[in-house]
Design an enzyme around this catalytic site. Structure first.
Site, PDB file in Angstrom:
ATOM      1  N   ASN A   1       2.332  10.625  53.641  1.00 44.73           N
ATOM      2  CA  ASN A   1       1.416   9.551  54.024  1.00 44.73           C
ATOM      3  C   ASN A   1       2.154   8.660  55.021  1.00 44.73           C
ATOM      4  OD1 ASN A   1       2.854   7.428  52.530  1.00 44.73           O
ATOM      5  ND2 ASN A   1       2.065   8.446  50.708  1.00 44.73           N
TER       6      ASN A   1
ATOM      7  N   ASP B   1       5.689  27.789  45.899  1.00 42.00           N
ATOM      8  CA  ASP B   1       6.118  26.391  45.833  1.00 42.00           C
ATOM      9  C   ASP B   1       7.068  26.116  46.995  1.00 42.00           C
ATOM     10  OD1 ASP B   1       7.334  23.954  45.245  1.00 42.00           O
ATOM     11  OD2 ASP B   1       7.725  24.460  43.150  1.00 42.00           O
ATOM     12  N   ILE B   2       6.662  25.269  47.926  1.00 39.73           N
ATOM     13  CA  ILE B   2       7.467  24.997  49.119  1.00 39.73           C
ATOM     14  C   ILE B   2       8.820  24.383  48.788  1.00 39.73           C
ATOM     15  CG2 ILE B   2       6.562  22.689  49.633  1.00 39.73           C
ATOM     16  CD1 ILE B   2       6.438  23.717  52.635  1.00 39.73           C
TER      17      ILE B   2
ATOM     18  N   ASP C   1       3.651  15.965  48.758  1.00 39.23           N
ATOM     19  CA  ASP C   1       4.535  14.842  49.094  1.00 39.23           C
ATOM     20  C   ASP C   1       5.335  14.410  47.863  1.00 39.23           C
ATOM     21  OD1 ASP C   1       5.699  12.721  50.515  1.00 39.23           O
ATOM     22  OD2 ASP C   1       3.934  11.445  50.358  1.00 39.23           O
TER      23      ASP C   1
ATOM     24  N   THR D   1      -5.273  19.519  53.201  1.00 37.26           N
ATOM     25  CA  THR D   1      -6.333  20.232  52.465  1.00 37.26           C
ATOM     26  C   THR D   1      -6.472  19.779  51.013  1.00 37.26           C
ATOM     27  OG1 THR D   1      -4.887  22.071  51.825  1.00 37.26           O
ATOM     28  CG2 THR D   1      -6.083  22.280  53.919  1.00 37.26           C
ATOM     29  N   GLY D   2      -5.622  18.871  50.572  1.00 38.96           N
ATOM     30  CA  GLY D   2      -5.709  18.356  49.203  1.00 38.96           C
ATOM     31  C   GLY D   2      -6.539  17.083  49.158  1.00 38.96           C
TER      32      GLY D   2
ATOM     33  N   TYR E   1      -6.757  14.727  51.119  1.00 38.92           N
ATOM     34  CA  TYR E   1      -7.319  14.295  52.402  1.00 38.92           C
ATOM     35  C   TYR E   1      -8.596  15.075  52.752  1.00 38.92           C
ATOM     36  CZ  TYR E   1      -3.228  11.377  53.455  1.00 38.92           C
ATOM     37  OH  TYR E   1      -2.254  10.407  53.446  1.00 38.92           O
TER      38      TYR E   1
ATOM     39  N   GLY F   1       0.512  15.143  45.268  1.00 43.34           N
ATOM     40  CA  GLY F   1       0.487  16.479  45.846  1.00 43.34           C
ATOM     41  C   GLY F   1       1.848  16.958  46.300  1.00 43.34           C
TER      42      GLY F   1
END
Length: 175
Positions: free
Chosen positions: A26, A12-13, A36, A124-125, A127, A34
């Site tokens: 975005n 988890d970042i 963001d 990669t989610g 988008y 996600g």
């Protein structure tokens, strides 16, 4: 030979203590889904406050570009927001735009004297950027950048097993 200053982690970042974590934002910078949404939720209102100031000043962030804010309640000191490309079958310069996300985020970190940066898997989610292609672009762009910035450390933080495996595979091929 690739830099030894790259670490690939599954996790988890929002839990990573570094100078800056990169947010796959975005263009409105107002938070979303996600990673963001997770960064905005974990960091609290200070991040959104800083994003609103950026939007008022410059009108958001274009695809491939990057902006920096404070990190609020996150263990990082800053958040670098970059807007990844939406995948359109590769017909709209998506690979170059994705590489710009990584490169411009690293340049912004370097210009702010930051030495440790964590990235999620950008685009990669929702988008729909192909994960294998994205992993290769991420690894190559970071390795190329670190060749001229050897003091910087980069963590590629993969939330899911597939991105983790692909990123590790590309990195091991570049060694």
């Amino acid at each position: 030979m690739p830099s030894v200053n790259i670490e690939i982690i599954r996790g988890d970042i929002t839990k990573i203590a570094v100078d800056a974590i990169v947010n796959a934002a975005n263009s409105s910078l107002m938070g979303g889904g996600g990673v963001d949404g997770a960064i905005h939720r974990a960091g609290g209102p200070q991040i959104l406050e800083d994003c609103r100031a950026i939007v008022a000043r410059q009108g958001g962030c274009k695809t491939g570009e990057a902006v920096i804010t404070r990190a609020g309640n996150l263990p990082a000191k800053h958040v670098i927001h970059t807007v990844g490309p939406v995948w359109n079958s590769g017909t709209r310069n998506e690979p170059a735009l994705l590489a710009n996300c990584y490169r411009n985020s690293l340049l912004l970190a370097a210009s702010n004297n930051l030495v440790s940066v964590s990235f999620p898997n950008i685009s990669t989610g929702i988008y729909h950027f192909p994960k294998d292609l994205a992993a290769g672009i991420a690894v190559k762009t970071v390795v190329d950048f670190l060749a001229s910035h050897p003091a910087m450390e980069v963590k590629l933080v993969c939330f899911d097993e597939e991105n983790y495996r692909l990123t590790n595979d590309y990195y091991s091929q570049s060694v």
